[in-house]
Design a protein around this motif. Sequence first.
Motif, PDB file in Angstrom:
ATOM      1  N   GLN A 113       0.818  -1.208   0.000  1.00 58.89           N
ATOM      2  CA  GLN A 113       0.000   0.000   0.000  1.00 58.89           C
ATOM      3  C   GLN A 113       0.857   1.266   0.000  1.00 58.89           C
ATOM      4  OE1 GLN A 113      -2.102  -1.547   3.566  1.00 58.89           O
ATOM      5  NE2 GLN A 113      -3.897  -0.661   2.573  1.00 58.89           N
ATOM      6  N   THR A 114       2.127   1.124   0.369  1.00 60.83           N
ATOM      7  CA  THR A 114       3.014   2.282   0.446  1.00 60.83           C
ATOM      8  C   THR A 114       4.270   2.038  -0.385  1.00 60.83           C
ATOM      9  OG1 THR A 114       4.085   1.499   2.477  1.00 60.83           O
ATOM     10  CG2 THR A 114       2.154   2.933   2.737  1.00 60.83           C
ATOM     11  N   TYR A 115       5.000   3.092  -0.625  1.00 56.95           N
ATOM     12  CA  TYR A 115       6.184   3.058  -1.489  1.00 56.95           C
ATOM     13  C   TYR A 115       7.168   1.980  -1.066  1.00 56.95           C
ATOM     14  CZ  TYR A 115      10.575   4.617  -3.592  1.00 56.95           C
ATOM     15  OH  TYR A 115      11.772   4.669  -4.257  1.00 56.95           O
ATOM     16  N   GLU A 116       7.658   1.228  -2.045  1.00 61.30           N
ATOM     17  CA  GLU A 116       8.546   0.097  -1.793  1.00 61.30           C
ATOM     18  C   GLU A 116       9.865   0.485  -1.132  1.00 61.30           C
ATOM     19  OE1 GLU A 116      10.577  -0.038  -6.228  1.00 61.30           O
ATOM     20  OE2 GLU A 116       8.969  -1.416  -5.758  1.00 61.30           O
ATOM     21  N   GLY A 117      10.261   1.748  -1.242  1.00 57.98           N
ATOM     22  CA  GLY A 117      11.508   2.192  -0.635  1.00 57.98           C
ATOM     23  C   GLY A 117      11.347   2.684   0.792  1.00 57.98           C
TER      24      GLY A 117
ATOM     25  N   ASN B  61       6.143   9.996   1.417  1.00 56.11           N
ATOM     26  CA  ASN B  61       7.002   9.328   0.456  1.00 56.11           C
ATOM     27  C   ASN B  61       8.178  10.235   0.103  1.00 56.11           C
ATOM     28  OD1 ASN B  61       5.371   6.996   0.073  1.00 56.11           O
ATOM     29  ND2 ASN B  61       4.004   8.200  -1.218  1.00 56.11           N
ATOM     30  N   PRO B  62       9.369   9.664  -0.021  1.00 57.18           N
ATOM     31  CA  PRO B  62      10.497  10.459  -0.513  1.00 57.18           C
ATOM     32  C   PRO B  62      10.264  10.811  -1.980  1.00 57.18           C
ATOM     33  CG  PRO B  62      11.122   8.157  -0.303  1.00 57.18           C
ATOM     34  CD  PRO B  62       9.738   8.272   0.258  1.00 57.18           C
ATOM     35  N   PHE B  63      10.946  11.846  -2.450  1.00 57.43           N
ATOM     36  CA  PHE B  63      10.746  12.302  -3.829  1.00 57.43           C
ATOM     37  C   PHE B  63      11.065  11.221  -4.858  1.00 57.43           C
ATOM     38  CE2 PHE B  63      10.900  17.238  -3.534  1.00 57.43           C
ATOM     39  CZ  PHE B  63       9.767  17.216  -2.738  1.00 57.43           C
ATOM     40  N   CYS B  64      11.930  10.269  -4.517  1.00 56.72           N
ATOM     41  CA  CYS B  64      12.257   9.211  -5.480  1.00 56.72           C
ATOM     42  C   CYS B  64      11.064   8.277  -5.727  1.00 56.72           C
ATOM     43  CB  CYS B  64      13.484   8.423  -5.031  1.00 56.72           C
ATOM     44  SG  CYS B  64      13.358   7.753  -3.375  1.00 56.72           S
ATOM     45  N   ALA B  65      10.014   8.389  -4.935  1.00 51.67           N
ATOM     46  CA  ALA B  65       8.804   7.595  -5.164  1.00 51.67           C
ATOM     47  C   ALA B  65       8.030   8.116  -6.379  1.00 51.67           C
ATOM     48  CB  ALA B  65       7.896   7.634  -3.938  1.00 51.67           C
ATOM     49  N   PHE B  66       8.357   9.347  -6.796  1.00 49.99           N
ATOM     50  CA  PHE B  66       7.620   9.985  -7.880  1.00 49.99           C
ATOM     51  C   PHE B  66       8.382   9.983  -9.202  1.00 49.99           C
ATOM     52  CE2 PHE B  66       6.488  11.782  -3.781  1.00 49.99           C
ATOM     53  CZ  PHE B  66       5.124  11.565  -3.765  1.00 49.99           C
ATOM     54  N   THR B  67       9.711   9.983  -9.110  1.00 54.06           N
ATOM     55  CA  THR B  67      10.546  10.016 -10.308  1.00 54.06           C
ATOM     56  C   THR B  67      11.957   9.531  -9.972  1.00 54.06           C
ATOM     57  OG1 THR B  67      11.500  11.443 -12.037  1.00 54.06           O
ATOM     58  CG2 THR B  67      11.070  12.465  -9.925  1.00 54.06           C
ATOM     59  N   ASP B  68      12.614   8.943 -10.953  1.00 51.37           N
ATOM     60  CA  ASP B  68      13.981   8.463 -10.760  1.00 51.37           C
ATOM     61  C   ASP B  68      15.004   9.597 -10.727  1.00 51.37           C
ATOM     62  OD1 ASP B  68      13.060   5.866 -10.717  1.00 51.37           O
ATOM     63  OD2 ASP B  68      13.443   5.513 -12.849  1.00 51.37           O
TER      64      ASP B  68
END
Length: 188
Positions: free
Chosen positions: A123-127, A154-161
Motif C-alpha cells: 500500500q506504500t512506497y517500496e523504498g 514518500n520520498p521524492f524518489c517515489a515519484f521520479t527516478d
Amino acid sequence: MTDDAFDAEAYIDELRAKRREKDDFFDTHPQSPIPPAERDDFSGLDYFDPDPAFRVTASVETHADPEPVVMDTSAGREVRYLRVATFHFELRDTELELGAYQQEHEDTRTLFVPFRDKTTGQQTYEGGRYMELTPEVPLDELDDIVVDFNIAYNPFCAFTDTFDCPLPPEENWLEVVVPAGEKQYESP
C-alpha cells in the motif's frame, strides 16, 4: 510532551489542511517531484484516513556519542547518518523502536526518521517512508516526543527516478502494519 490537551477533531482538520497544501504544491510548483508531463492529470496524493491512534508518545534515548549508520540510496549509493536518538513506543500492542538520524555536521533540531512497515511495497512506497520531527527543546533535554505516523510521507524518489533518496536501515523496519500517512503514488 504530553497530550493532555489533545483535540482529535482540530488535529484531523489541521492534518487535512496540510495535505491539501502539499497537494497544491505538488500540482503547481516548479520544484514538485511530480513529472511535468503528469501534472495535468494529477488530482492529489493518496492518503490513509487520519487516525489519532497512529500518533504516539515515545520515550527518547539520546546518544551522546552517536553511532554512524550507512544507508543505501535508491540510486545504489551509500550515505552516512548519525543515529542521534532511539525512540521507544508501543503501537498496535507491540513494543517498537525507531532510530532518529542527522547528517554529520548538521546544525538543526530536525530528526530524520525513515522507516518501513508491513504496508511497504503493497500500500506504500517500496523504498519506505519518512518522518521529520523537530523537537521544541535541544535533543539532550528531550525525554519524550510525539511520533505521528499520519505525517509519514514518500520520498521524492517515489515519484521520479530523478531523485536519489536514503532507504530506511534495517533497524527501522517495523514488524507491524502502519496504515497512516501517504500511500503509494500511482502515476495518472
